[in-house]
Write a protein that holds these residues in place. Structure first.
Motif, PDB file in Angstrom:
ATOM      1  N   GLY A  24       0.810  -1.221   0.000  1.00 51.99           N
ATOM      2  CA  GLY A  24       0.000   0.000   0.000  1.00 51.99           C
ATOM      3  C   GLY A  24       0.837   1.261   0.000  1.00 51.99           C
ATOM      4  O   GLY A  24       0.527   2.226  -0.713  1.00 51.99           O
ATOM      5  N   SER A  25       1.907   1.262   0.782  1.00 51.48           N
ATOM      6  CA  SER A  25       2.760   2.461   0.855  1.00 51.48           C
ATOM      7  C   SER A  25       3.427   2.727  -0.495  1.00 51.48           C
ATOM      8  O   SER A  25       3.487   3.885  -0.947  1.00 51.48           O
ATOM      9  CB  SER A  25       3.828   2.270   1.934  1.00 51.48           C
ATOM     10  N   LEU A  27       2.353   1.722  -3.464  1.00 52.03           N
ATOM     11  CA  LEU A  27       1.311   2.156  -4.406  1.00 52.03           C
ATOM     12  C   LEU A  27       0.967   3.619  -4.215  1.00 52.03           C
ATOM     13  O   LEU A  27       0.784   4.373  -5.182  1.00 52.03           O
ATOM     14  CB  LEU A  27       0.061   1.284  -4.243  1.00 52.03           C
ATOM     15  N   GLN A  28       0.882   4.027  -2.960  1.00 43.09           N
ATOM     16  CA  GLN A  28       0.590   5.422  -2.679  1.00 43.09           C
ATOM     17  C   GLN A  28       1.711   6.325  -3.186  1.00 43.09           C
ATOM     18  O   GLN A  28       1.464   7.395  -3.772  1.00 43.09           O
ATOM     19  CB  GLN A  28       0.413   5.613  -1.162  1.00 43.09           C
ATOM     20  N   SER A  31       1.576   6.363  -6.975  1.00 41.22           N
ATOM     21  CA  SER A  31       0.417   7.158  -7.408  1.00 41.22           C
ATOM     22  C   SER A  31       0.721   8.648  -7.331  1.00 41.22           C
ATOM     23  O   SER A  31       0.371   9.429  -8.227  1.00 41.22           O
ATOM     24  CB  SER A  31      -0.799   6.803  -6.552  1.00 41.22           C
ATOM     25  N   SER A  32       1.367   9.052  -6.269  1.00 45.22           N
ATOM     26  CA  SER A  32       1.723  10.473  -6.126  1.00 45.22           C
ATOM     27  C   SER A  32       2.688  10.896  -7.234  1.00 45.22           C
ATOM     28  O   SER A  32       2.562  11.995  -7.806  1.00 45.22           O
ATOM     29  CB  SER A  32       2.363  10.705  -4.752  1.00 45.22           C
ATOM     30  N   SER A 141       5.168  -2.531  -6.499  1.00 38.79           N
ATOM     31  CA  SER A 141       4.543  -2.509  -5.173  1.00 38.79           C
ATOM     32  C   SER A 141       4.192  -3.910  -4.702  1.00 38.79           C
ATOM     33  O   SER A 141       4.514  -4.313  -3.569  1.00 38.79           O
ATOM     34  CB  SER A 141       3.280  -1.643  -5.211  1.00 38.79           C
TER      35      SER A 141
END
Length: 451
Positions: A24-25, A27-28, A31-32, A141
């Protein structure tokens, strides 16, 4: 909650939550980065649109260098007039386009009044090369999460193997060793968890088993020694009695003086037998932990003064000087008068048996430890240092031949030690060969009654 249970719960939660958190980290983060990249690309396209509008309002279409802009911004430009005729179509350099990457098209349509007054319709097509980037971000990720999961599985497997499985293997090995009779097999484990408690219990059980085994072996050895001692110690005086009785029956002792001598020897041998039997009787009670105590509150000065006065008179009959140099302190003791008298008689008789003709009995009180201390010092043969740790053992004799001649069983000091310990006191000895011995024992007193 036990520490082992906490570790297992932590292992289970970390195997689930940590890989999810890593995935998740990442991917975040990806994404940013993609949002920032898209924003930058949109800004570039807006800048390209502004540049085209400015160029068309200031320069004729024939003079524009739009192909350079096309290659710079990786875009396509189509310009038509109001009648729909194509005024300009861009040529895109194939080398400027991204290779091996999926694209997403984004088109913008706007109109501009050209420098010559015509209304021109401009179609701007931009290419957003983000599809592969998104797929790569997802793969990175998820891959990172899987790597974290694998590392956690390896780490927890090693940790659980080291802290749980290895101790269990050691416990199994130790159990096999104990089953085979090897009780010298301690398990080393310092953690204070459930396994640590179990191992400490196992080590305690092993220690108790070893002590029980040692006691049983000592018991068997004592029994063997007892049988050997009885065989010898009872046979000697019985043989003497039998010989003197037969002498009396055969008329060997013809005079009154000879008969009196025979009867005196017989009496001595019967006393010796009585002493041996009494020691064996006391030993049997000591062995069964049934040596009874009838404790009473007594004044130390009154009790020991009377006891030692009797000892002094008895010593005179044996040509032994017993001296009590100082006044006996007065404190309240809880003791069995018969047993403590037995202790004092045993210590003085033991000193005489080993050559003492002078005995000094001293007493004192130790205020800090609340102990009344009695020391019996003699000028007998003494003993070597290595014998001091053995003299309170059952059946031990410092000089066996002499002890048997004088009727000793090797049980006297063992009985004394048991009596003193049952009173809550302690017993020890000091000696030097050819310079005599000192045996000291303590009895606890009631501190409030100190005079």
């Amino acid at each position: 909650m036990g520490r082992l249970k906490v570790r297992l719960i932590l292992a289970f939660l970390s195997l689930i939550l940590l890989p999810i958190g890593v995935t998740g980290s990442l991917l975040q983060l990806q994404s940013s980065e993609l949002e920032e990249k898209e924003r930058s690309y949109r800004d570039s396209m807006n800048e390209l649109e502004s540049t085209i509008k400015r160029e068309l309002t200031q320069t004729s279409v024939s003079d524009l260098e739009l192909n350079a802009l096309v290659n710079q911004y990786a875009a396509e430009i189509n310009i038509k007039d109001a009648e729909g005729e194509t005024v300009f179509t861009s040529y895109k350099d194939p080398e400027a386009a991204p290779h091996n990457e999926a694209i997403v098209d984004s088109s913008t349509l706007f109109h501009v009044q050209a420098e010559d007054g015509r209304i021109l319709f401009v179609e701007l097509s931009s290419q957003l090369p983000f599809t592969d980037t998104i797929l790569r971000s997802i793969l990175i990720s998820v891959g990172s999460g899987l790597i974290a999961l694998i590392l956690l599985i390896i780490g927890w497997t090693w940790y659980i193997s080291r802290t749980i499985l290895s101790p269990l293997k050691e416990i199994y090995a130790a159990t096999e060793e104990v089953k085979e009779g090897n009780l010298d097999y301690p398990i080393q484990y310092r953690r204070k968890d459930e396994i640590g408690k179990f191992i400490r219990g196992f080590n305690t059980m092993r220690t108790h088993l070893k002590q029980s085994q040692e006691k049983e072996e000592q018991f068997k050895e004592d029994r063997k020694q007892l049988i050997a001692n009885i065989s010898h110690d009872l046979r000697t005086p019985l043989s003497s009695i039998k010989g003197y009785v037969e002498g009396l029956q055969d008329g060997v002792a013809q005079t009154d003086e000879m008969q009196e001598k025979y009867f005196r020897v017989i009496r001595q041998k019967t006393d010796q037998l009585d002493h041996l039997i009494e020691d064996l009787f006391q030993f049997s009670k000591l062995d069964l932990r049934q040596l009874p105590l009838d404790q009473q509150f007594v004044d130390s000065r009154v009790f020991f003064q009377s006891l030692l006065d009797d000892a002094v008179e008895d010593g005179k009959s044996k040509n032994v000087c017993i001296d009590v140099p100082r006044q006996i302190p007065s404190v309240t003791l809880s003791l069995d008068p018969v047993r403590i008298t037995q202790v004092m008689n045993n210590l003085t008789e033991n000193a005489v048996r080993y050559g003492a003709d002078s005995i000094v009995i001293s007493t004192r009180i130790d205020h800090d430890e609340s102990n009344f201390t009695i020391s019996v010092k003699d000028n007998g043969e003494g003993m070597e240092k290595e014998e001091l740790t053995k003299i309170f053992s059952r059946f031990y004799r410092a000089e066996k031949s002499r002890s048997r001649e004088s009727g000793g069983t090797g049980l006297g000091l063992a009985i004394v030690k048991s009596i003193i310990e049952q009173h809550g006191g302690s017993l020890w000895a000091d000696s030097e060969l050819n310079y005599g011995s000192t045996i000291t024992f303590t009895l606890p007193f009631l501190k409030k009654e100190l005079v």
